[in-house]
Design an enzyme around this catalytic site. Structure first.
Site, PDB file in Angstrom:
ATOM      1  N   SER A 129      23.398  65.110  53.121  1.00 21.57           N
ATOM      2  CA  SER A 129      22.750  64.088  52.279  1.00 21.57           C
ATOM      3  C   SER A 129      23.724  63.532  51.255  1.00 21.57           C
ATOM      4  O   SER A 129      24.494  64.293  50.642  1.00 21.57           O
ATOM      5  CB  SER A 129      21.586  64.695  51.491  1.00 21.57           C
ATOM      6  OG  SER A 129      20.603  65.204  52.334  1.00 21.57           O
ATOM      7  N   TYR A 139      21.366  49.331  51.696  1.00 26.55           N
ATOM      8  CA  TYR A 139      22.138  49.065  52.920  1.00 26.55           C
ATOM      9  C   TYR A 139      22.158  47.559  53.166  1.00 26.55           C
ATOM     10  O   TYR A 139      21.184  46.855  52.852  1.00 26.55           O
ATOM     11  CB  TYR A 139      21.509  49.815  54.114  1.00 26.55           C
ATOM     12  CG  TYR A 139      22.283  49.646  55.395  1.00 26.55           C
ATOM     13  CD1 TYR A 139      23.630  49.983  55.452  1.00 26.55           C
ATOM     14  CD2 TYR A 139      21.685  49.143  56.542  1.00 26.55           C
ATOM     15  CE1 TYR A 139      24.365  49.807  56.618  1.00 26.55           C
ATOM     16  CE2 TYR A 139      22.408  48.973  57.713  1.00 26.55           C
ATOM     17  CZ  TYR A 139      23.746  49.296  57.743  1.00 26.55           C
ATOM     18  OH  TYR A 139      24.472  49.121  58.890  1.00 26.55           O
ATOM     19  N   TYR A 177      17.242  48.470  62.462  1.00 30.21           N
ATOM     20  CA  TYR A 177      16.896  48.917  61.101  1.00 30.21           C
ATOM     21  C   TYR A 177      15.442  48.595  60.755  1.00 30.21           C
ATOM     22  O   TYR A 177      14.883  49.122  59.802  1.00 30.21           O
ATOM     23  CB  TYR A 177      17.872  48.297  60.100  1.00 30.21           C
ATOM     24  CG  TYR A 177      18.092  49.125  58.861  1.00 30.21           C
ATOM     25  CD1 TYR A 177      18.734  50.362  58.924  1.00 30.21           C
ATOM     26  CD2 TYR A 177      17.681  48.669  57.610  1.00 30.21           C
ATOM     27  CE1 TYR A 177      18.947  51.119  57.783  1.00 30.21           C
ATOM     28  CE2 TYR A 177      17.888  49.407  56.467  1.00 30.21           C
ATOM     29  CZ  TYR A 177      18.527  50.629  56.557  1.00 30.21           C
ATOM     30  OH  TYR A 177      18.741  51.372  55.430  1.00 30.21           O
TER      31      TYR A 177
HETATM   32  P1  NAI Z   1      18.807  61.949  53.826  1.00 23.57           P
HETATM   33  O1  NAI Z   1      17.872  62.026  54.982  1.00 23.57           O
HETATM   34  O2  NAI Z   1      19.660  63.130  53.577  1.00 23.57           O
HETATM   35  O3  NAI Z   1      18.013  61.574  52.491  1.00 23.57           O
HETATM   36  C1  NAI Z   1      16.792  60.865  52.461  1.00 23.57           C
HETATM   37  C2  NAI Z   1      15.897  61.633  51.504  1.00 23.57           C
HETATM   38  O4  NAI Z   1      14.654  60.959  51.232  1.00 23.57           O
HETATM   39  C3  NAI Z   1      15.530  63.028  52.055  1.00 23.57           C
HETATM   40  O5  NAI Z   1      15.983  64.024  51.177  1.00 23.57           O
HETATM   41  C4  NAI Z   1      14.012  62.970  52.120  1.00 23.57           C
HETATM   42  O6  NAI Z   1      13.399  64.224  51.945  1.00 23.57           O
HETATM   43  C5  NAI Z   1      13.721  61.988  50.972  1.00 23.57           C
HETATM   44  N1  NAI Z   1      12.346  61.518  51.004  1.00 23.57           N
HETATM   45  C6  NAI Z   1      11.657  60.988  52.065  1.00 23.57           C
HETATM   46  N2  NAI Z   1      10.387  60.731  51.716  1.00 23.57           N
HETATM   47  C7  NAI Z   1      10.256  61.094  50.403  1.00 23.57           C
HETATM   48  C8  NAI Z   1       9.182  61.061  49.465  1.00 23.57           C
HETATM   49  N3  NAI Z   1       7.963  60.603  49.810  1.00 23.57           N
HETATM   50  N4  NAI Z   1       9.395  61.521  48.212  1.00 23.57           N
HETATM   51  C9  NAI Z   1      10.610  61.992  47.849  1.00 23.57           C
HETATM   52  N5  NAI Z   1      11.679  62.042  48.691  1.00 23.57           N
HETATM   53  C10 NAI Z   1      11.504  61.601  49.947  1.00 23.57           C
HETATM   54  O7  NAI Z   1      19.709  60.671  54.125  1.00 23.57           O
HETATM   55  P2  NAI Z   1      20.728  59.818  53.216  1.00 23.57           P
HETATM   56  O8  NAI Z   1      21.477  58.979  54.173  1.00 23.57           O
HETATM   57  O9  NAI Z   1      21.462  60.693  52.286  1.00 23.57           O
HETATM   58  O10 NAI Z   1      19.740  58.829  52.443  1.00 23.57           O
HETATM   59  C11 NAI Z   1      19.778  58.613  51.065  1.00 23.57           C
HETATM   60  C12 NAI Z   1      19.640  57.131  50.747  1.00 23.57           C
HETATM   61  O11 NAI Z   1      20.819  56.449  51.183  1.00 23.57           O
HETATM   62  C13 NAI Z   1      18.456  56.442  51.437  1.00 23.57           C
HETATM   63  O12 NAI Z   1      17.888  55.510  50.534  1.00 23.57           O
HETATM   64  C14 NAI Z   1      19.153  55.712  52.579  1.00 23.57           C
HETATM   65  O13 NAI Z   1      18.402  54.607  53.040  1.00 23.57           O
HETATM   66  C15 NAI Z   1      20.426  55.289  51.872  1.00 23.57           C
HETATM   67  N6  NAI Z   1      21.495  54.839  52.763  1.00 23.57           N
HETATM   68  C16 NAI Z   1      21.888  55.621  53.815  1.00 23.57           C
HETATM   69  C17 NAI Z   1      22.846  55.167  54.691  1.00 23.57           C
HETATM   70  C18 NAI Z   1      23.213  55.983  55.892  1.00 23.57           C
HETATM   71  O14 NAI Z   1      23.796  55.429  56.835  1.00 23.57           O
HETATM   72  N7  NAI Z   1      22.932  57.278  55.897  1.00 23.57           N
HETATM   73  C19 NAI Z   1      23.516  53.854  54.512  1.00 23.57           C
HETATM   74  C20 NAI Z   1      23.065  53.137  53.334  1.00 23.57           C
HETATM   75  C21 NAI Z   1      22.083  53.618  52.513  1.00 23.57           C
END
Ligand code: NAI
EC number: 1.3.1.9
Length: 270
Positions: free
Chosen positions: A21, A150, A160
């Site tokens: 994450s 993003y 997406y």
């Molecule tokens: P990740 O899957 O590790 O993190 C997403 C988090 O959102 C998880 O920890 C999940 O438990 C949490 N979540 C989901 N529903 C929830 C709720 N109702 N209440 C509280 N938390 C909740 O993945 P990542 O990639 O670290 O994502 C973090 C952010 O980065 C997101 O906003 C994602 O869209 C953004 N992002 C990710 C990219 C990628 O390619 N991985 C690219 C650009 C942005």
């Protein structure tokens, strides 16, 4: 390398699920930079993920909060202020989820209940985090609030799906609330538009590997890693960016300014 950029600052970091994450990397860097903070995630993620390991490593606590629940968020700020001993200096919103993407619904066959969920979890939760903070007066003057976005907010990446609308809304909230909170308390509100990154949320998008390789080939500096994204968050939380607000900052190795790259030309040349 650590620079003590967050010495004495108190924060809240959402969204750390496992060591991939982006929020996990932000927590590790924030600790290195001298901050104290609480961690939070949805109750279901606490059961599945490894956030407790991270809490131990960072010598802190996990406060469960569903980011769509105002009540949970009120508790999150109140408990964080109690545990950390004062108002909050930085907040990371690192939350995204689309039931339509997760369940593989086509863009022409979206389930609208799920669409609303996508928007609530991935975008409106950002407004809720800001509004609850304001009502509780939980942020110090000059605090910094960052959410992760993003480039599908501006350009179309078909797989997406409804997350593109969520990111457009997220970035818009940063501008609208940034104006309000800046005027009221000099609080900064920004989004970072990050390269594709191998995390649970990222790899949940079908065709992720192609997104990833294409972006890497198009970016003169290559894709930005999760660790590099964490560095960018630390800079925005720090006092070195006191007048940066209401911005969507591309952290993407140059991808957003490219038309075509020599690597892509070479790949497509017959
Ligand atoms: P990740 O899957 O590790 O993190 C997403 C988090 O959102 C998880 O920890 C999940 O438990 C949490 N979540 C989901 N529903 C929830 C709720 N109702 N209440 C509280 N938390 C909740 O993945 P990542 O990639 O670290 O994502 C973090 C952010 O980065 C997101 O906003 C994602 O869209 C953004 N992002 C990710 C990219 C990628 O390619 N991985 C690219 C650009 C942005």
């Amino acid at each position: 390398m650590a620079y003590n950029l967050l010495k004495g600052k108190r924060g809240i970091i959402t969204g750390a699920l496992d060591e991939n994450s982006i929020a996990w990397k932000v927590a590790v860097r924030a600790k290195e930079e001298g901050a104290t903070f609480t961690l939070t995630n949805a109750p279901v993620a606490l059961r599945m993920g490894k956030i407790k390991e991270l809490a131990q490593q960072c010598n802190t606590e996990v406060i469960p909060a569903d980011a769509t629940s105002v009540e949970d968020l009120e508790n999150l700020y109140k408990r964080s202020m109690e545990l950390l001993g004062g108002k909050i200096d930085f907040v990371l919103h690192s939350i995204g989820m689309s039931p339509n993407v997760r369940k593989g619904r086509e863009y022409g066959d979206l389930n609208y209940e799920w669409f609303m969920k996508t928007l609530d979890i991935s975008a409106m939760s950002f407004h809720k985090m800001l509004q609850v903070a304001e009502k509780l007066d939980a942020l110090n003057e000059g605090a910094s609030v960052v959410a992760l976005s993003y480039i599908a907010a501006q350009r179309t990446f078909p797989d997406y799906s409804d997350m593109a609308q969520a990111k457009a809304m997220l970035e818009s909230i940063a501008r609208s609330y940034g104006e309000r909170y800046g005027r009221l308390k000099k609080v900064r509100v920004n989004t970072i538009s990050q390269s594709p990154t191998r995390t649970t949320a990222g790899t949940g998008i079908s065709g992720f590997d192609v997104f990833y390789d294409y972006a890497d080939m198009m970016s003169p500096l290559g894709n930005a890693t999760a660790e590099e994204c964490a560095d960018m968050c630390i800079v925005l939380f720090s006092d070195l960016t006191r007048k940066v607000t209401m911005q969507n900052i591309y952290h993407d190795g140059g991808f957003s300014s490219m038309g075509i790259s020599p690597q892509v030309v070479e790949k497509l040349s017959k």
